[in-house]
Design an enzyme around this catalytic site. Sequence first.
Site, mmCIF file in Angstrom:
data_model
loop_
_atom_site.group_PDB
_atom_site.id
_atom_site.type_symbol
_atom_site.label_atom_id
_atom_site.label_comp_id
_atom_site.label_asym_id
_atom_site.label_seq_id
_atom_site.Cartn_x
_atom_site.Cartn_y
_atom_site.Cartn_z
ATOM 1 N N ASP A 183 0.743 -1.208 0.023
ATOM 2 C CA ASP A 183 0.029 0.052 0.014
ATOM 3 C C ASP A 183 0.803 1.302 0.000
ATOM 4 O O ASP A 183 1.788 1.295 0.067
ATOM 5 C CB ASP A 183 -1.051 0.024 1.115
ATOM 6 C CG ASP A 183 -0.260 -0.543 2.587
ATOM 7 O OD1 ASP A 183 0.904 -0.427 2.672
ATOM 8 O OD2 ASP A 183 -1.156 -0.769 3.335
ATOM 9 N N ASN A 215 -7.415 -2.874 14.378
ATOM 10 C CA ASN A 215 -8.827 -3.105 14.155
ATOM 11 C C ASN A 215 -9.026 -4.445 13.220
ATOM 12 O O ASN A 215 -9.912 -4.472 12.563
ATOM 13 C CB ASN A 215 -9.325 -2.043 13.482
ATOM 14 C CG ASN A 215 -8.826 -1.289 12.175
ATOM 15 O OD1 ASN A 215 -7.943 -1.980 11.796
ATOM 16 N ND2 ASN A 215 -9.030 -0.220 11.644
ATOM 17 N N HIS A 260 -7.231 -4.775 10.322
ATOM 18 C CA HIS A 260 -6.958 -4.635 8.861
ATOM 19 C C HIS A 260 -5.651 -4.977 8.407
ATOM 20 O O HIS A 260 -5.011 -5.569 9.224
ATOM 21 C CB HIS A 260 -6.893 -2.943 8.733
ATOM 22 C CG HIS A 260 -5.720 -2.043 9.045
ATOM 23 N ND1 HIS A 260 -5.666 -1.009 9.743
ATOM 24 C CD2 HIS A 260 -4.337 -2.395 9.088
ATOM 25 C CE1 HIS A 260 -4.614 -0.363 9.886
ATOM 26 N NE2 HIS A 260 -3.809 -1.248 9.395
ATOM 27 N N GLU A 265 -9.726 -1.761 5.421
ATOM 28 C CA GLU A 265 -10.138 -1.407 6.605
ATOM 29 C C GLU A 265 -11.342 -2.345 6.978
ATOM 30 O O GLU A 265 -11.861 -2.793 6.228
ATOM 31 C CB GLU A 265 -10.662 0.151 6.653
ATOM 32 C CG GLU A 265 -9.386 1.095 6.913
ATOM 33 C CD GLU A 265 -8.617 1.289 7.985
ATOM 34 O OE1 GLU A 265 -8.434 0.440 8.902
ATOM 35 O OE2 GLU A 265 -8.195 2.381 8.394
#
Length: 250
Positions: free
Chosen positions: A78, A144, A146, A151
């Site tokens: 990314d 979280n 990801h 996400e």
Amino acid sequence: MTRRITDGARHRPQITMLDSAEQVTHAAARRILDYIATTPDPVLGLATGRTPLAVYAALVGARRRGVSFAAVTSFNLDEYRGLAADHPASFAAYMRRELVDHIDIRQGHVPSGLGNAEAIATDYECQIAAAGGIGLQLLGIGVNGHIGFNEPGSPFDSRTRKVRLTEATQRANDADFPPGTPVPDEAITMGIATILSARQILLLATGRAKRDALRCAFGVSPDPSCPASALQYHPHVVLICDRAAAEGLA
Ligand code: F6R
């Protein structure tokens, strides 16, 4: 009819639980070096963040001891949207600083944060395919759940695309930016299906902060609310973690 990722069988990861983050680093670097040594034209998927930093230092150490990376091509997961490759907080700059400038790698790709996102995403997928697909994908995991910048809520069949970052992720990465410079709220990331196309996945998790993320990844049924839970549909996931993170697997 097209086969969906969720039509596939579910698997347990192969788990290596170690006492310390140093041991996780050592075991991860060993696996990557073994993969490179035993594979013609190795293609690595690489991550940024804090977790792989020491792994990259170990790979740089291996280069100094004479290991060659000349056959290796890499693709990063990314990049922030809006950051040029020479911006110090870009993942392109991170990769040069931590790894690429210190080894004899054939080619290290990071998706561009500038320009038409759709064209960049399509081109990135084509480049991965042209390299023969990713053989070994290194992953960290967000608190979280990801993976890459996918996400919670990201579709399991997603491919490389532009995404919006949650405030939690922006806050988690705030320290990488100079004071007063906001963390971009968009990124370009390999999708979950792109990640699952890798032949092997090496997921690293260290520290108590990753406990809940590992629980949602492997302790419950896969659900897009926890992107890493899609890894249950991959038959070759190796999870290397320390005891603190592994509490989430109990
Ligand atoms: C990085 C990436 C992210 C990180 C994750 C964990 O390229 O794609 O998914 O792996 O945010 O980051 P750290 O390792 O800093 O806890």
